[in-house]
Design a protein around this motif. Structure first.
Motif, PDB file in Angstrom:
ATOM      1  N   ARG A 327      83.104  64.193  71.078  1.00  0.00           N
ATOM      2  CA  ARG A 327      82.764  64.694  72.509  1.00  0.00           C
ATOM      3  C   ARG A 327      83.706  65.892  72.724  1.00  0.00           C
ATOM      4  O   ARG A 327      84.782  65.183  72.773  1.00  0.00           O
ATOM      5  CB  ARG A 327      81.629  64.914  73.512  1.00  0.00           C
ATOM      6  N   GLY A 332      82.341  69.367  77.067  1.00  0.00           N
ATOM      7  CA  GLY A 332      81.650  70.451  76.104  1.00  0.00           C
ATOM      8  C   GLY A 332      82.864  70.858  75.914  1.00  0.00           C
ATOM      9  O   GLY A 332      82.548  72.246  75.954  1.00  0.00           O
ATOM     10  N   ASP A 358      82.591  71.794  71.822  1.00  0.00           N
ATOM     11  CA  ASP A 358      83.299  70.950  71.308  1.00  0.00           C
ATOM     12  C   ASP A 358      82.779  71.268  69.729  1.00  0.00           C
ATOM     13  O   ASP A 358      82.165  70.644  68.850  1.00  0.00           O
ATOM     14  CB  ASP A 358      81.071  69.748  71.254  1.00  0.00           C
TER      15      ASP A 358
END
Length: 408
Positions: A327, A332, A358
């Protein structure tokens, strides 16, 4: 032109009401509604308190605040009366976009925290070359020929200019001012003089100037007449240095290195070991800032199908280790990765679906992007987004941000 934030606008009067101030029928407020307030006369105390809170949030809002009226300017601090290295006035949340406006001196700046974009005129670009944008949001500029060794740093929002020692005190004689205009290969337009990895050390008084292609690092304070030189070698490892929270980091054969100034002359010391196998000639390493966390991205070839893979590591500076993660920050983030710099943004501040969390988006100076191998890399499943090759220029938000992060 930057607009005053709605939070700072005075309440709009109710124009349907005809209330007057008692006993004030003959003065200048007679025809004003009862909810009218003289916001320019708040007083030094309240104005100063509001200004401090606005500045703590974003210097761009602070500039807007001071532009409202003369009393507000007089009751708040003028940035140019302070040192240009004062971090309170640095536009660290803003990054300059690559695409130029109609004006040769106009540039667009993006707030990576909010997604807001503003247009700013920078007259200095008429006679200066841009060498780098620092993590503090300052522009490293050099005079165009024939005065190519004159250096400065500019705060694009407060207009404060920081004069730096001349480039001639840092570079070898073959790079000096009298020879630069005659040698196209050594022009400031060339990659030798791109200064990505430059910035301000955490002592808030020392500027670091990095020419990675020459493996040269200069340190100086405003007012100095020369640079303190530190040579370094990357050991044929393809990685670009960066400034992170007032520290200079780079990668060589010993690992992740940090610049140390205490207890002796400036030197590079190991901050973390590279605990993964890698090929010096083929793999690339990228140091990035994700939500205030130093991370390392390792690009390498797969063993079987020779596809490119990206591994991300969180740098644990306390223990000197690298932790493999999937991540980009706890929320994210999306990472726009270039050969010389990177840009991290939250997908939440942009239109839904325009960029993915991500995900690593490659800038146009990444070789695999140029060969149309991949445009975006999803960390969760190692999936690849193919870039759009049917248009001559970027047409999506992701492509525009990839272009903004591309350094020629």
């Amino acid at each position: 032109m930057m607009k005053l934030p709605a939070l700072l606008l005075p309440p709009r009067p109710d124009l349907n009401r005809d209330a007057r101030y008692p006993g004030d029928s003959d003065n200048r407020h007679a025809n004003l509604p009862c909810c009218w307030r003289d916001w320019s006369n708040l007083g030094d105390g309240p104005v100063g308190l509001i200004a401090e809170r606005v500045l703590a949030y974003d210097v761009a809002d602070y500039v807007r605040f001071r532009a409202v009226c003369s009393p507000w300017r007089q009751s708040s601090t003028e940035p140019r009366t302070h040192s240009g290295l004062d971090r309170r006035f640095h536009p660290s949340k803003w990054t300059m976009l690559r695409e130029e406006l109609t004006s040769p001196t106009g540039r667009s700046f993006l707030n990576t925290s909010t997604g807001q974009c503003v247009q700013i005129d920078i007259p200095e670009l008429r006679d200066h070359e841009l060498l780098a944008l620092t993590p503090e949001g300052l522009l490293v500029l050099a005079r165009k020929p024939p005065c190519t060794t004159t250096l400065c740093m500019l705060n694009p929002l407060t207009r404060q200019l920081i004069q730096l020692p001349p480039l001639s005190s840092l570079l070898p004689s073959e790079f000096h001012d009298d020879m630069l205009p005659e040698r196209d290969a050594l022009s400031l337009q060339g990659s030798h003089f791109r200064a990505w990895g430059s910035g301000i050390l955490n002592d808030d008084s020392t500027v670091v100037l990095c020419f990675h292609h020459l493996y040269m690092l200069g340190m100086a304070k405003p007012g100095d007449d020369h640079w303190t030189l530190l040579d370094y070698d990357d050991g044929c490892i393809r990685a670009t240095p960066m400034m992170f929270q007032g520290c200079f980091y780079c990668i060589n054969q010993s690992g992740l290195m940090v610049l140390e100034k205490t207890g002796g002359p400036p030197r590079l010391e190991v901050a973390a070991k590279l605990n993964m196998p890698f090929c010096r000639m083929m793999d690339t390493f990228h140091l990035v800032n994700i939500c205030g966390q130093l991370m390392l991205v390792h690009c390498h070839l797969g063993r079987m199908d020779r596809a490119l893979f990206y591994d991300t590591y969180r740098v644990d500076l306390d223990n000197g280790t690298l932790l493999l993660v999937k991540r980009l920050g706890s929320a994210g983030h999306a990472l726009f990765l270039g050969m010389r710099c990177s840009l991290s943004v939250s997908p939440k501040v942009f239109p839904s679906g325009s960029i993915c969390a991500d995900t690593i988006y490659l800038s146009f100076d990444i070789n695999s992007r140029r060969s149309m191998m991949d445009g975006g890399y999803h960390l969760a499943d190692d999936g690849v987004e193919l870039p759009n090759s049917s248009v001559s220029r970027p047409h999506t938000l992701a492509e525009c941000l990839s272009l903004a992060n591309t350094i020629s």
